[in-house]
Scaffold this active site. Structure first.
Site, PDB file in Angstrom:
ATOM      1  N   ARG A 103      15.091  -0.914  -4.609  1.00 22.95           N
ATOM      2  CA  ARG A 103      13.867  -1.710  -4.457  1.00 22.95           C
ATOM      3  C   ARG A 103      13.964  -2.850  -5.450  1.00 22.95           C
ATOM      4  NH1 ARG A 103       7.669   0.322  -3.928  1.00 22.95           N
ATOM      5  NH2 ARG A 103       8.489   0.496  -1.813  1.00 22.95           N
ATOM      6  N   CYS A 261       0.625   0.240   5.214  1.00 22.06           N
ATOM      7  CA  CYS A 261       1.777   0.845   4.534  1.00 22.06           C
ATOM      8  C   CYS A 261       1.385   1.514   3.226  1.00 22.06           C
ATOM      9  CB  CYS A 261       2.855  -0.214   4.302  1.00 22.06           C
ATOM     10  SG  CYS A 261       2.266  -1.640   3.361  1.00 22.06           S
ATOM     11  N   ARG A 289       7.264   8.492   6.171  1.00 21.49           N
ATOM     12  CA  ARG A 289       8.299   7.819   5.386  1.00 21.49           C
ATOM     13  C   ARG A 289       9.500   8.758   5.159  1.00 21.49           C
ATOM     14  NH1 ARG A 289       7.376   3.506   2.198  1.00 21.49           N
ATOM     15  NH2 ARG A 289       9.657   3.617   2.146  1.00 21.49           N
TER      16      ARG A 289
HETATM   17  N1  NVA Z   1       3.865  -6.056   0.657  1.00 21.72           N
HETATM   18  C1  NVA Z   1       3.744  -5.024  -0.340  1.00 21.72           C
HETATM   19  C2  NVA Z   1       4.200  -3.726   0.218  1.00 21.72           C
HETATM   20  C3  NVA Z   1       4.058  -2.555  -0.700  1.00 21.72           C
HETATM   21  C4  NVA Z   1       4.569  -1.285  -0.105  1.00 21.72           C
HETATM   22  C5  NVA Z   1       4.540  -5.395  -1.582  1.00 21.72           C
HETATM   23  O1  NVA Z   1       5.637  -5.938  -1.440  1.00 21.72           O
HETATM   24  O2  NVA Z   1       4.060  -5.164  -2.684  1.00 21.72           O
HETATM   25  N1   CP Z   2       4.503   1.852   1.289  1.00 22.30           N
HETATM   26  C1   CP Z   2       5.255   1.882   0.172  1.00 22.30           C
HETATM   27  O1   CP Z   2       6.404   1.394   0.113  1.00 22.30           O
HETATM   28  O2   CP Z   2       4.640   2.486  -0.874  1.00 22.30           O
HETATM   29  P1   CP Z   2       5.189   2.541  -2.366  1.00 22.30           P
HETATM   30  O3   CP Z   2       5.191   1.123  -2.894  1.00 22.30           O
HETATM   31  O4   CP Z   2       4.240   3.420  -3.114  1.00 22.30           O
HETATM   32  O5   CP Z   2       6.570   3.094  -2.357  1.00 22.30           O
END
Ligand code: NVA
Ligand code: CP
Length: 305
Positions: A103, A261, A289
């Site tokens: 991430r 989400c 998920r």
């Molecule tokens: N668009 C949001 C999604 C979080 C799961 C972000 O990037 O923070």
């Molecule tokens: N939806 C999602 O990606 O949640 P988190 O940021 O908590 O992992």
């Protein structure tokens, strides 16, 4: 040498592979005893530059139930491009692990990892895409709607990473997508073009009511994504009127399910009553998920039988 299959965006999977993945995810959800030991004795590195509740936990449990070992690594711990380069971190992790999932703030970092990695790189969210999220979204929609071909999905809000991945997912599954965003926050043109080139039917509008009318599903995400925190106030102004509330769901109709989400900001992009209401499927969506990423990993390591 066999090609390494990375997963940075949903369209890294052919439509038939996506169909196969969703079928496996659904089958293993209903029959946990059938889950293969696809990662037996193997490690999966999970590198996080940003916080997570769902993604980290669901991915760890997916690896665990495939009989593998998840290694959670915080970005600051390895010091990407400060302590050592992303390339050196990648090659090191690949020497212990069968998969590397990450991430990241900048999608380009994933592309740098792909360039040197002998094992698949999986995008656990970048500024451009959130493909593992939309695997769960598709799984959830299929549970509620059956075949997605010709069904209508309305996305209300920021043309962000989640919206982009939904555009590709919709194109691959034959879902018709309408995205309602305020001016300046639309989906990128190149995302729209690429989704259309995949055969997707995608329409961009400004009015959320126009987008949701008669939709089978209404989806929203936060107005301010991780990494954009300094824009929070201006975004609250720009997105006023884009809250998915009872009024908007009434325009959609009783048939529509509501997806998010998560994390959710009640009173901003969604009202408490919609999030907790009878049309909301967000908790099952979060649960999915794990099922989505588990099927993905078996396919990426070629152990899906
Ligand atoms: N668009 C949001 C999604 C979080 C799961 C972000 O990037 O923070
Ligand atoms: N939806 C999602 O990606 O949640 P988190 O940021 O908590 O992992």
């Amino acid at each position: 040498m066999t090609a390494v299959h990375h997963f940075l965006e949903v369209d890294d999977l052919a439509p038939s592979a996506l169909e196969d993945l969703l079928a496996k995810a659904a089958a293993w959800k209903s029959s946990p005893a059938a889950v293969p030991h696809a990662l037996s004795g193997q490690g999966v590195a999970m590198l996080f530059e940003k916080p997570s509740a769902r993604t980290r936990s669901s991915t760890e449990m997916a690896v665990h139930t495939l009989d593998g070992h998840p290694i959670y690594i915080r970005g600051e711990e390895v010091g990407i491009d400060t302590r050592e380069t992303a390339e050196d971190v990648t090659r090191t992790l690949a020497s212990y692990c069968t998969l590397i999932a990450a991430r990241v703030f900048d999608h380009h970092l994933l592309e740098r990892m792909v360039a040197v990695s002998p094992v698949p790189i999986v995008n656990l969210l970048s500024d451009r895409a959130h493909p593992c999220q939309v695997l769960a979204d598709l799984l959830t929609l299929r549970e509620d709607l059956g075949s997605l071909e010709g069904r209508r999905l309305a996305y209300v809000g920021d043309g962000n990473n989640v919206a982009a991945s939904l555009a590709f997912a919709a194109a691959l599954c034959g879902l018709e997508l309408t995205v309602a965003s305020p001016s300046g926050y639309e989906l990128d043109d190149d995302v729209v073009d690429r989704a259309r080139n995949l055969g997707g039917t995608i329409e961009l509008v400004v009015d959320p009511h126009e987008a949701v009318k008669g939709a089978d599903a209404v989806y929203t995400d936060v107005w301010t994504s991780m990494g954009q925190e300094e824009e929070t106030q201006q975004r609250k102004v720009a997105f006023a009127g884009y809250c998915v509330d009872d009024d908007l769901m009434a325009t959609a109709g009783d048939q529509a399910v509501f997806l998010h989400c998560l994390p959710a900001h009640r009173g901003e992009e969604v009202s408490e009553s919609v999030l907790e209401g009878p049309q909301s499927v967000v908790w099952r969506q979060a649960e999915n998920r794990m099922h989505g990423v588990r099927a993905l990993f078996t396919i990426l390591v070629g152990a899906d039988g």
